[in-house]
Design a protein around this motif. Sequence first.
Motif, PDB file in Angstrom:
ATOM      1  N   ALA A 104      -3.787  52.588  36.945  1.00 48.51           N
ATOM      2  CA  ALA A 104      -2.637  53.679  37.794  1.00 48.51           C
ATOM      3  C   ALA A 104      -3.659  54.472  38.603  1.00 48.51           C
ATOM      4  O   ALA A 104      -2.688  54.956  39.866  1.00 48.51           O
ATOM      5  CB  ALA A 104      -1.689  53.895  37.011  1.00 48.51           C
ATOM      6  N   THR A 108      -3.006  54.353  42.286  1.00 54.58           N
ATOM      7  CA  THR A 108      -1.618  55.557  42.955  1.00 54.58           C
ATOM      8  C   THR A 108      -2.491  56.380  44.778  1.00 54.58           C
ATOM      9  O   THR A 108      -2.608  56.507  44.899  1.00 54.58           O
ATOM     10  CB  THR A 108      -1.013  56.525  41.959  1.00 54.58           C
ATOM     11  N   LEU A 148       1.392  57.706  31.814  1.00 55.80           N
ATOM     12  CA  LEU A 148       1.323  57.130  32.996  1.00 55.80           C
ATOM     13  C   LEU A 148       2.077  58.433  34.077  1.00 55.80           C
ATOM     14  O   LEU A 148       2.144  58.148  35.202  1.00 55.80           O
ATOM     15  CB  LEU A 148       1.716  55.965  32.627  1.00 55.80           C
ATOM     16  N   ARG A 149       3.324  59.727  33.884  1.00 59.54           N
ATOM     17  CA  ARG A 149       3.665  59.803  34.809  1.00 59.54           C
ATOM     18  C   ARG A 149       3.016  61.000  35.713  1.00 59.54           C
ATOM     19  O   ARG A 149       3.268  60.406  36.891  1.00 59.54           O
ATOM     20  CB  ARG A 149       4.590  61.818  34.048  1.00 59.54           C
ATOM     21  N   SER A 152       1.511  57.495  38.374  1.00 62.06           N
ATOM     22  CA  SER A 152       2.326  57.251  39.223  1.00 62.06           C
ATOM     23  C   SER A 152       3.675  57.881  40.229  1.00 62.06           C
ATOM     24  O   SER A 152       3.695  58.560  40.030  1.00 62.06           O
ATOM     25  CB  SER A 152       3.712  56.820  37.609  1.00 62.06           C
ATOM     26  N   ARG A 153       3.831  56.534  41.026  1.00 61.66           N
ATOM     27  CA  ARG A 153       4.470  57.731  42.078  1.00 61.66           C
ATOM     28  C   ARG A 153       5.961  57.609  41.841  1.00 61.66           C
ATOM     29  O   ARG A 153       6.404  58.511  42.231  1.00 61.66           O
ATOM     30  CB  ARG A 153       4.487  56.791  43.738  1.00 61.66           C
ATOM     31  N   TYR A 154       6.042  56.827  40.690  1.00 55.06           N
ATOM     32  CA  TYR A 154       7.557  56.942  39.961  1.00 55.06           C
ATOM     33  C   TYR A 154       7.216  56.004  38.954  1.00 55.06           C
ATOM     34  O   TYR A 154       7.074  55.477  38.755  1.00 55.06           O
ATOM     35  CB  TYR A 154       8.470  55.665  40.993  1.00 55.06           C
ATOM     36  N   PHE A 155       8.019  57.063  37.620  1.00 53.11           N
ATOM     37  CA  PHE A 155       8.023  56.837  37.018  1.00 53.11           C
ATOM     38  C   PHE A 155       9.856  57.212  36.006  1.00 53.11           C
ATOM     39  O   PHE A 155      10.235  58.385  36.413  1.00 53.11           O
ATOM     40  CB  PHE A 155       7.681  57.750  35.658  1.00 53.11           C
ATOM     41  N   ALA A 171      12.189  52.097  41.709  1.00 54.74           N
ATOM     42  CA  ALA A 171      10.671  51.673  41.646  1.00 54.74           C
ATOM     43  C   ALA A 171      10.179  50.660  43.267  1.00 54.74           C
ATOM     44  O   ALA A 171       9.362  50.648  43.554  1.00 54.74           O
ATOM     45  CB  ALA A 171      11.002  50.804  40.497  1.00 54.74           C
ATOM     46  N   ALA A 183       0.908  53.018  42.255  1.00 55.66           N
ATOM     47  CA  ALA A 183       1.490  52.594  40.946  1.00 55.66           C
ATOM     48  C   ALA A 183       2.975  53.187  40.212  1.00 55.66           C
ATOM     49  O   ALA A 183       3.204  54.771  40.143  1.00 55.66           O
ATOM     50  CB  ALA A 183       0.789  53.011  39.689  1.00 55.66           C
ATOM     51  N   VAL A 184       3.752  52.679  40.171  1.00 61.05           N
ATOM     52  CA  VAL A 184       5.007  52.569  38.991  1.00 61.05           C
ATOM     53  C   VAL A 184       5.232  52.241  38.311  1.00 61.05           C
ATOM     54  O   VAL A 184       5.098  50.687  37.926  1.00 61.05           O
ATOM     55  CB  VAL A 184       6.244  51.746  40.037  1.00 61.05           C
ATOM     56  N   THR A 185       6.062  52.830  37.144  1.00 61.16           N
ATOM     57  CA  THR A 185       6.051  52.420  35.862  1.00 61.16           C
ATOM     58  C   THR A 185       7.210  52.807  35.377  1.00 61.16           C
ATOM     59  O   THR A 185       8.302  53.649  36.114  1.00 61.16           O
ATOM     60  CB  THR A 185       5.307  53.897  34.801  1.00 61.16           C
TER      61      THR A 185
END
Length: 623
Positions: A104, A108, A148-149, A152-155, A171, A183-185
Amino acid sequence: MSARTRRLTTAQALVRFLSAQYTERDGVRRRLIAGTWGIFGHGNVAGVGQALVEYADVMPFHQGRNEQSMVHAAVGYARQLNRLSAQAVTTSIGPGATNLVTGAALATINRLPVLLLPGDYFATHSADPLLQQLEHPVEADVSVNDTLRPVSRYFDRITRPEALIPSALQAMRVLADPAETGAVTLALPQDVQAEAYDWPEEFFAERVWSVRRPAPDPVELTAAVEAIRSAERPLIVAGGGVHHSEAEAALKALVEATGIPVASTQAGKGSLRHDHPADLGGIGHTGTAVSDDLARTADLVIGVGTRYTDFTTASGTLFQHPDVRFLNLNVTGFDAHKLAARTLVCDARTGLEQLLEALSGHRVNEDYVAEYRAGKARWDEVVEAAYRAADDSAVPTQTQVLGALDAAVGDDDVVINAAGSLPGDLHKLWRSRSPRQYHLEYGYSCMGYEIPAGIGVQQAAPGTLVWALVGDGTYLMMPTEIVTAVQEGLPLNIVLIQNHGYASIGGLSEETGGERFGTAYRFRAADGTFTGAPLPVDLAANAASLGMDVLRAKTVRELREALAAARASDRPTCVYVETDPAPTAPPAEAWWDVPVAETASREAAVEARERYDRQVADRRRHL
């Protein structure tokens, strides 16, 4: 069930939703999520796993061997397709989820889209603590997925079925946005995955996400044109944004009209063909002599789609003209404002096209053109010397390996690397013949990236010949996806270079006073020292045991023959070569800041600090 709803589990709804998402740019439509990688365990096997079985007809599935590798494969896929299509990765709870973090971060940092779907604990806490659950004494809603926060670009954690609707849309928005992607989680509690809900039919309708090409602001464009017209020694620094925007032709047109030369970052190499008169090769610590010489005297640096990492700027010591200014064309304001630059916040292709029109009739002084062309010719001689082997029966050096590969590959083949001493040699020496041939992951420089990324590239562009270049250190990090290449029937080629240790870090250790400590693969003696004998490790046999055809090359001649055979094969093939460890690459043309011990008793460290103090004195803050 009414005509306007459909009763599905949350996992089933997510898979159906993902199968109906598309991107569109320049009239070309692609699946946004083209497939899903997965390793199943508790936390995703009964939820997302069941959904992927249920909808196998609309969501292709790929089985991985390592969670980090699955993300690397997805990143390689997205990069090959200029971020217009991506893949999802699903994992279990616990170590399966935390193994995603490195991948991830890589995605990112490199601004490449990947969707991560890790399992999570029970949202209801009905089973508490769950197997592999992290118990936090004061934050009961924390799980290992919170690691992962920051990468990630979105979580979001989907704690109710209906919460998926807005989160899934967000997302997709982030994944398809060239200024925000990474990365989006979506963390998926396993009880929520299996919970049924009446979903509105509109959620499953085809949805097209337009990948924008924002145009520059007219005021910024006017200022940019004035800056270029007034510059005597402008230099373009081409970054990965040139490729992501498919702006290579626009860059070529601008360069040919104005005569402005182009140096490239690792991500931007190949923006011009290597034999274009204005292509100067790599820039920065691993750059060419001609690029770095011009960078030191440039009065205007025009960054196109670059993040200006420390390798590019030589840790702030490269751009030394007393009046140097920067003009940055970038789709994100965040990157455009770096180095106190004039900004042109826009899509790379659109911005370059508008600059070309606005600069009509402008051209740099022909003496400047003659200067950089002469420098380019001198560097071409350096490349030829590094590639040339005086004796075909000799053990090849690493640069001679690159020379043999240069002769073997086709214009549309893809060469992949990420870590070790190879990135520096490739950035200086490789002669890119097409925009996608040079695939270096150097934002995160992650050992183990090359093999899974090669799989992703071949999935994105079936029929493309891929060469994953790995040293022994990188190979030992993550060879497991060889099995995936065999399973998927992908004719991945691996060039495995054995030099018995971490050659790149060994050199850096020596330069910074570390005396190569802990960087060689050698036997440890009873007194704790390391002997000169290499370990009796046969990596070629290991590759063969994982299903590859293996060709061993001991000489330059055998290497050329092995590369030709690998290129002709339709099977996953490993070319194994043990190289002469003597360094043959040209030395670094610019500095890189690795702080050295300020006080030490060992002579090597004292001398290294003296060199460091001399170099760091050249650092500038561009304000």
